[in-house]
Design an enzyme around this catalytic site. Structure first.
Site, PDB file in Angstrom:
ATOM      1  N   GLY A   1       0.861  -1.158  -0.193  1.00 34.15           N
ATOM      2  CA  GLY A   1      -0.008  -0.030   0.065  1.00 34.15           C
ATOM      3  C   GLY A   1       0.770   1.515  -0.072  1.00 34.15           C
TER       4      GLY A   1
ATOM      5  N   LYS B   1       4.858   7.780   1.847  1.00 33.81           N
ATOM      6  CA  LYS B   1       5.364   6.719   1.624  1.00 33.81           C
ATOM      7  C   LYS B   1       4.730   5.374   0.896  1.00 33.81           C
ATOM      8  CE  LYS B   1       5.452   7.158   5.827  1.00 33.81           C
ATOM      9  NZ  LYS B   1       5.314   6.937   7.614  1.00 33.81           N
TER      10      LYS B   1
ATOM     11  N   VAL C   1       4.823   1.240   0.969  1.00 32.53           N
ATOM     12  CA  VAL C   1       5.027  -0.052   2.013  1.00 32.53           C
ATOM     13  C   VAL C   1       4.995  -1.375   1.169  1.00 32.53           C
ATOM     14  CG1 VAL C   1       4.546  -1.198   4.178  1.00 32.53           C
ATOM     15  CG2 VAL C   1       4.072   1.282   3.914  1.00 32.53           C
TER      16      VAL C   1
ATOM     17  N   ASP D   1      -1.831  12.180  13.046  1.00 32.91           N
ATOM     18  CA  ASP D   1      -2.710  11.461  12.169  1.00 32.91           C
ATOM     19  C   ASP D   1      -3.193  10.292  12.759  1.00 32.91           C
ATOM     20  OD1 ASP D   1      -3.639  10.873   9.679  1.00 32.91           O
ATOM     21  OD2 ASP D   1      -2.396  10.115   8.733  1.00 32.91           O
TER      22      ASP D   1
END
Length: 384
Positions: free
Chosen positions: A30, A35, A37, A163
């Site tokens: 994902g 970023k 991953v 977040d």
């Protein structure tokens, strides 16, 4: 995706660029604003999660649109990942994903390539969690409270997860862990007066105090706690909880939802619920029903037609956590078609045994570890 870490020996030594270059079966899991991953298999065995800068992510694209410097924008994103790696090195807690290693590559061009190697977890699926037994959902909430207690008193000071969303958490071997720390902040809001310290959420606002040091008192702790309330406690705590514990759980929900509790009081309240649950004290003043059952040691029943209940530890039957055979008898009595139950040798994370409830049985078979309890009214009409 299986929740597994990369080999213990490799993890202890710390993974580096050499391990990264030998990794195989790399597949993207994902990505987010900053970023991407991926999952990778290590040459020495085991798997890890790889975090690296998402060059086509929204954060880099916005930066390029604003400043027109692609390399500089990717480098800025790399520094954000470096910040996360540094935090993971400093913060050690069971509720924070483990950093297995990292690789920095600054050779060949102006870009800094950073890859963080983390223990691999499975995404937190809230819909799936809602279908699990209450005891497992309570474990998730308790783990989160312990994490927030640590963040409130961390070696770096009080830390806010800016977040704070369920997607920032994973499950590793059945345990909840926060996996995204790049938006964590150790800064508490500066202020000159109390009016500067309003903590705003979409549906609520909370006035806080401005300390003599010019900081909004406890704002990071309270921000984390209210987010835990609105994203986790509200959904996972109350449903199908033991009736005697529901008033205590309602108190926790009300006090965290209004921020009357801080994290210290919240942790104490959770630990009180856990003590009552593990000790069986919540079962006091209940009628004794086990006398209505015949117990047969060294046997188990061969189950007939399927008997299911919800939520169960098994989708194929009715498998529930109990404190004692007496509680199992009360549960069986409350189920319209329950005729018998077996207290198994399997235990939950609290040490409580699991009991299998059955609506009918066709025969008894020897089992030295088992004890079967059959309703006297049922046993009189069945062959023993």
């Amino acid at each position: 995706m299986a929740a597994a870490g990369g080999g213990e020996a490799a993890a202890a030594a710390g993974l580096g660029c050499g391990d990264l270059s030998r990794a195989t079966a790399v597949s993207v899991l994902g990505w987010g604003f900053t970023k991407v991953v991926a999952r990778a298999a290590l040459a020495g065995g085991g798997t890890v999660a790889l975090k690296s800068v998402h060059g086509a992510g929204r954060e880099v694209r916005r930066c390029v649109q604003r400043y027109g410097a692609p390399a500089g924008c990717r480098r800025l994103a790399a520094y954000k990942l470096l910040k996360e790696v540094t935090l993971l090195q400093r913060l050690q807690h069971p509720g924070i994903v483990k950093l297995r290693g990292q690789c920095y590559d600054n050779s060949g061009d102006a870009e800094l390539r950073v890859t963080a190697m983390l223990e691999l977890g499975s995404p937190l699926e809230m819909i799936q969690l809602l279908q699990t037994p209450w005891e497992e959902r309570f474990k998730i909430c308790l783990s989160l409270v312990k994490l927030l207690f640590y963040l409130a008193h961390s070696p770096l000071g009080s830390i806010a997860l800016l977040d704070f969303q369920p997607r920032q958490f994973v499950m590793v071997d059945g345990n909840l862990k926060v996996t995204d720390m790049d938006d964590a902040s150790t800064e508490e809001l500066s202020c000159k007066e109390d009016n500067d310290c309003t903590l705003d959420f979409p549906t609520k606002s909370f006035p806080l105090k401005c300390s003599v040091a010019g900081k909004c008192e406890g704002i990071n702790e309270k921000k984390n706690l209210f987010n835990a309330y609105r994203y986790f406690f509200t959904y996972l705590l109350p449903h199908s909880a033991p009736p005697a514990l529901q008033p205590l759980l309602s108190d926790i929900l009300n006090a965290t939802g209004d921020l009357r509790y801080g994290i210290n009081e919240t942790l104490r309240a959770f630990e009180k619920v856990l003590h009552l649950y593990k000790s069986g004290l919540y079962l006091q003043k209940r009628p004794l029903l086990l006398k209505d059952y015949v117990s047969l040691k060294g046997f188990r029943t061969v189950e007939g037609e399927g008997h299911k209940c919800w939520p169960s530890y098994s989708h194929l039957g009715c498998l529930l956590s109990i404190h004692s055979a007496e509680e199992a008898a009360a549960i069986c009595n409350s189920q319209l078609h329950c005729h018998s139950f077996i207290v198994t040798q399997h235990r939950t994370w609290t040490g409580r045994p699991l009991a299998s409830f059955q609506s009918s049985w066709t025969d008894l078979v020897p089992d030295t570890d088992a004890v079967v309890y059959i309703k006297r009214s049922a046993s009189s009409g069945e062959r023993l």
